[in-house]
Design a protein around this motif. Structure first.
Motif, PDB file in Angstrom:
ATOM      1  N   GLY A 117       0.790  -1.225   0.000  1.00  0.00           N
ATOM      2  CA  GLY A 117       0.000   0.000   0.000  1.00  0.00           C
ATOM      3  C   GLY A 117       0.819   1.269   0.000  1.00  0.00           C
ATOM      4  N   LEU A 118       2.135   1.145  -0.247  1.00  0.00           N
ATOM      5  CA  LEU A 118       3.023   2.300  -0.082  1.00  0.00           C
ATOM      6  C   LEU A 118       3.051   3.217  -1.305  1.00  0.00           C
ATOM      7  CD1 LEU A 118       5.983   0.529   1.746  1.00  0.00           C
ATOM      8  CD2 LEU A 118       4.002   1.706   2.729  1.00  0.00           C
ATOM      9  N   LEU A 119       2.570   2.760  -2.449  1.00  0.00           N
ATOM     10  CA  LEU A 119       2.539   3.638  -3.615  1.00  0.00           C
ATOM     11  C   LEU A 119       1.428   4.674  -3.508  1.00  0.00           C
ATOM     12  CD1 LEU A 119       3.270   1.211  -6.604  1.00  0.00           C
ATOM     13  CD2 LEU A 119       4.821   2.847  -5.516  1.00  0.00           C
ATOM     14  N   GLY A 120       0.475   4.430  -2.628  1.00  0.00           N
ATOM     15  CA  GLY A 120      -0.615   5.387  -2.456  1.00  0.00           C
ATOM     16  C   GLY A 120      -0.612   6.026  -1.090  1.00  0.00           C
ATOM     17  N   VAL A 121       0.570   6.116  -0.471  1.00  0.00           N
ATOM     18  CA  VAL A 121       0.650   6.586   0.909  1.00  0.00           C
ATOM     19  C   VAL A 121      -0.016   7.943   1.102  1.00  0.00           C
ATOM     20  CG1 VAL A 121       2.993   7.497   0.534  1.00  0.00           C
ATOM     21  CG2 VAL A 121       2.224   7.021   2.851  1.00  0.00           C
ATOM     22  N   SER A 122       0.148   8.866   0.152  1.00  0.00           N
ATOM     23  CA  SER A 122      -0.420  10.213   0.297  1.00  0.00           C
ATOM     24  C   SER A 122      -1.631  10.443  -0.596  1.00  0.00           C
ATOM     25  CB  SER A 122       0.649  11.269  -0.027  1.00  0.00           C
ATOM     26  OG  SER A 122       1.759  11.151   0.834  1.00  0.00           O
TER      27      SER A 122
ATOM     28  N   ARG B  74       0.468  13.283  -6.433  1.00  0.00           N
ATOM     29  CA  ARG B  74       0.128  14.523  -5.728  1.00  0.00           C
ATOM     30  C   ARG B  74      -0.408  15.580  -6.683  1.00  0.00           C
ATOM     31  NH1 ARG B  74       4.914  13.238  -2.754  1.00  0.00           N
ATOM     32  NH2 ARG B  74       6.132  14.544  -4.177  1.00  0.00           N
ATOM     33  N   MET B  75       0.200  15.694  -7.859  1.00  0.00           N
ATOM     34  CA  MET B  75      -0.256  16.692  -8.821  1.00  0.00           C
ATOM     35  C   MET B  75      -1.646  16.364  -9.336  1.00  0.00           C
ATOM     36  SD  MET B  75       3.305  17.512 -10.879  1.00  0.00           S
ATOM     37  CE  MET B  75       2.577  18.776 -11.946  1.00  0.00           C
ATOM     38  N   LEU B  76      -1.922  15.094  -9.576  1.00  0.00           N
ATOM     39  CA  LEU B  76      -3.266  14.698 -10.003  1.00  0.00           C
ATOM     40  C   LEU B  76      -4.294  14.991  -8.918  1.00  0.00           C
ATOM     41  CD1 LEU B  76      -2.537  11.293 -11.759  1.00  0.00           C
ATOM     42  CD2 LEU B  76      -3.718  13.225 -12.821  1.00  0.00           C
ATOM     43  N   ALA B  77      -3.928  14.721  -7.674  1.00  0.00           N
ATOM     44  CA  ALA B  77      -4.866  14.933  -6.566  1.00  0.00           C
ATOM     45  C   ALA B  77      -5.255  16.400  -6.438  1.00  0.00           C
ATOM     46  CB  ALA B  77      -4.258  14.427  -5.271  1.00  0.00           C
TER      47      ALA B  77
ATOM     48  N   GLY C 245      -6.226   5.428  -2.262  1.00  0.00           N
ATOM     49  CA  GLY C 245      -4.987   5.681  -1.545  1.00  0.00           C
ATOM     50  C   GLY C 245      -5.179   5.612  -0.042  1.00  0.00           C
ATOM     51  N   ALA C 246      -4.097   5.860   0.683  1.00  0.00           N
ATOM     52  CA  ALA C 246      -4.145   5.786   2.145  1.00  0.00           C
ATOM     53  C   ALA C 246      -4.460   7.129   2.786  1.00  0.00           C
ATOM     54  CB  ALA C 246      -2.821   5.269   2.695  1.00  0.00           C
ATOM     55  N   GLY C 247      -4.211   8.243   2.077  1.00  0.00           N
ATOM     56  CA  GLY C 247      -4.454   9.567   2.638  1.00  0.00           C
ATOM     57  C   GLY C 247      -3.695   9.811   3.928  1.00  0.00           C
ATOM     58  N   ALA C 248      -2.494   9.249   4.030  1.00  0.00           N
ATOM     59  CA  ALA C 248      -1.726   9.339   5.279  1.00  0.00           C
ATOM     60  C   ALA C 248      -1.138  10.734   5.455  1.00  0.00           C
ATOM     61  CB  ALA C 248      -0.603   8.305   5.279  1.00  0.00           C
ATOM     62  N   PRO C 249      -0.873  11.151   6.702  1.00  0.00           N
ATOM     63  CA  PRO C 249      -0.236  12.456   6.946  1.00  0.00           C
ATOM     64  C   PRO C 249       1.162  12.517   6.349  1.00  0.00           C
ATOM     65  CG  PRO C 249      -1.165  11.529   8.967  1.00  0.00           C
ATOM     66  CD  PRO C 249      -1.211  10.446   7.946  1.00  0.00           C
TER      67      PRO C 249
ATOM     68  N   LEU D 253      -3.060   5.160 -10.400  1.00  0.00           N
ATOM     69  CA  LEU D 253      -1.777   5.449  -9.761  1.00  0.00           C
ATOM     70  C   LEU D 253      -1.868   5.319  -8.243  1.00  0.00           C
ATOM     71  CD1 LEU D 253      -0.402   8.459 -11.826  1.00  0.00           C
ATOM     72  CD2 LEU D 253      -0.127   6.018 -12.212  1.00  0.00           C
ATOM     73  N   ALA D 254      -2.977   5.739  -7.658  1.00  0.00           N
ATOM     74  CA  ALA D 254      -3.127   5.676  -6.202  1.00  0.00           C
ATOM     75  C   ALA D 254      -3.098   4.241  -5.699  1.00  0.00           C
ATOM     76  CB  ALA D 254      -4.423   6.360  -5.777  1.00  0.00           C
ATOM     77  N   THR D 255      -3.641   3.306  -6.477  1.00  0.00           N
ATOM     78  CA  THR D 255      -3.679   1.901  -6.074  1.00  0.00           C
ATOM     79  C   THR D 255      -2.435   1.144  -6.503  1.00  0.00           C
ATOM     80  OG1 THR D 255      -4.830   1.278  -8.116  1.00  0.00           O
ATOM     81  CG2 THR D 255      -6.193   1.842  -6.187  1.00  0.00           C
ATOM     82  N   GLY D 256      -1.594   1.778  -7.338  1.00  0.00           N
ATOM     83  CA  GLY D 256      -0.408   1.094  -7.829  1.00  0.00           C
ATOM     84  C   GLY D 256      -0.689   0.184  -9.011  1.00  0.00           C
ATOM     85  N   GLU D 257      -1.888   0.257  -9.573  1.00  0.00           N
ATOM     86  CA  GLU D 257      -2.175  -0.506 -10.788  1.00  0.00           C
ATOM     87  C   GLU D 257      -1.208  -0.112 -11.900  1.00  0.00           C
ATOM     88  OE1 GLU D 257      -5.594  -0.674 -14.282  1.00  0.00           O
ATOM     89  OE2 GLU D 257      -6.135   0.092 -12.292  1.00  0.00           O
ATOM     90  N   ALA D 258      -0.844   1.160 -11.916  1.00  0.00           N
ATOM     91  CA  ALA D 258       0.160   1.665 -12.861  1.00  0.00           C
ATOM     92  C   ALA D 258       1.225   2.430 -12.074  1.00  0.00           C
ATOM     93  CB  ALA D 258      -0.479   2.571 -13.903  1.00  0.00           C
TER      94      ALA D 258
END
Length: 352
Positions: free
Chosen positions: A44-49, A90-93, A56-60, A107-112
């Motif tokens: 889950g680290l590709l979507g940490v932010s 981050r730019m997409l978000a 994604g994880a939406g982590a601080p 990208l958030a899920t790491g599919e790509a």
């Protein structure tokens, strides 16, 4: 729960101890394997932010920094490939462009996996990559001097500069295609494993629907200079790995002193990174960044000294950490950061 106990931090530590660090010497010679990036994705680290609503994880930010430190300290080459991915996320978000809905979840899920091909815009007014309107899209010509993760990334975020000084950021498939050719992988003093190439662009055409951002160069440059003034978490991760190597070499007093210096500058750097006005206190951020480099250089040198002649063996981590530290001195470097670092090294700030 503190950020040290966050599930993603725990997952990063487990991944670092069980896979990345034990395999780092082999990766340094043979290259980053796709399996390492799969493991980072599965944790889950590709979507940490990345936003939760997009998978994604939406982590601080504190969690994202800690994860970056852990990965960089375990295997800097693997960290460097995957860290490219977080900038497009981050730019997409933050974007309202149509491409957001097309790509953010992937990208958030790491599919790509995405890389970045725009550091060259810092060379402005030179234009290594030129962008020009063509039909209902954009034509890109020139050379991307550095693109990391070739053969591993699915997508790249490419930027070119128009005749009027506008930057155009657009997504492209990270593969050879009409208008895009890659060089052979570069042999570098450090992080050759990250599969870096240069890209030749000769009429690469990308439609409007994949454009993420159009902005005047001066607007982007102001934000980029302020962001690049912050010390990278990777600096602290590699420095901490070097300090631990000193401790393992039965030099507890040296390790203790280095750890205290490292903790002090890290605390200052992250306090500045958390400042509510990210474009302020740039000079202070740059000064802190150069202090972090000083600790990094000292820690990696101490690791080499502590290991003695063994440090010259390519299977030994001390020499690898030293080379990784050299790479981090120039990673993400702007002209402001270069000037501040050179002045600090020469002691020019003390002259009056």
């Amino acid at each position: 729960m503190t950020f040290e106990d966050h599930p993603l931090v725990v997952a990063a530590r487990s991944l670092a101890a069980g896979l990345l660090a034990p395999d780092a010497a082999r990766v340094d010679v043979e290259g980053v394997p796709a399996g390492h990036l799969d493991a980072i994705r599965d944790a889950g680290l590709l979507g940490v932010s990345a936003p939760v609503e997009y998978g994604g994880a939406g982590a601080p930010d504190a969690v994202a920094r800690e994860v970056a430190e852990i990965l960089a300290g375990a295997c800097c080459s693997t960290w460097f490939v995957q860290t490219q991915h977080h900038t497009p996320v981050r730019m997409l978000a933050r974007s309202a462009a149509p491409v957001r809905e097309r790509l953010l979840r992937r990208l958030a899920t790491g599919e790509a996996l995405a890389g970045i091909a725009y550091a060259h815009v810092r060379a402005f007014p030179r234009r290594p990559v030129r962008a020009a309107r063509e039909g209902d899209g954009w034509r890109f010509d020139g050379t991307v001097p550095w693109f990391t993760g070739w053969g591993l990334n699915d997508l790249m975020l490419l930027a070119g500069v128009t005749d009027t000084g506008e930057l155009v950021f657009a997504f492209a498939d990270a593969r050879e295609q009409p208008g895009l050719r890659a060089s052979p992988p570069m042999r570098l003093a450090a992080l050759t494993a990250a599969r870096t190439v240069s890209l030749g662009l000769d009429g690469l055409w990308l439609p409007d629907e994949v454009v993420l951002l159009r902005t005047p160069h001066e607007v982007f440059a102001a934000t980029d200079r302020a962001r690049a003034a912050n010390a990278s978490p990777a600096v602290f991760g590699v420095a901490r790995a070097a300090v631990e190597l000193v401790a393992e070499s039965r030099e507890p007093d040296t390790a203790r002193a280095l750890r205290e210096r490292l903790d002090a500058v890290r605390e200052s750097a992250y306090a500045l990174a958390e400042h509510p006005e990210p474009l302020e206190r740039v000079a202070e951020r740059l000064a802190c960044r150069t202090r972090a480099y000083d600790v990094l250089r000292t820690a990696t040198t101490a690791a080499v000294v502590a290991r003695g002649g063994r440090a010259m063996d390519l299977r030994e981590p001390a020499q690898r950490l030293s080379r990784e530290g050299m790479f981090l001195l120039i990673q993400g470097q702007t002209s402001d950061a270069r000037r501040a670092h050179l002045d600090a090294l020469a002691g020019l700030g003390q002259l009056g």
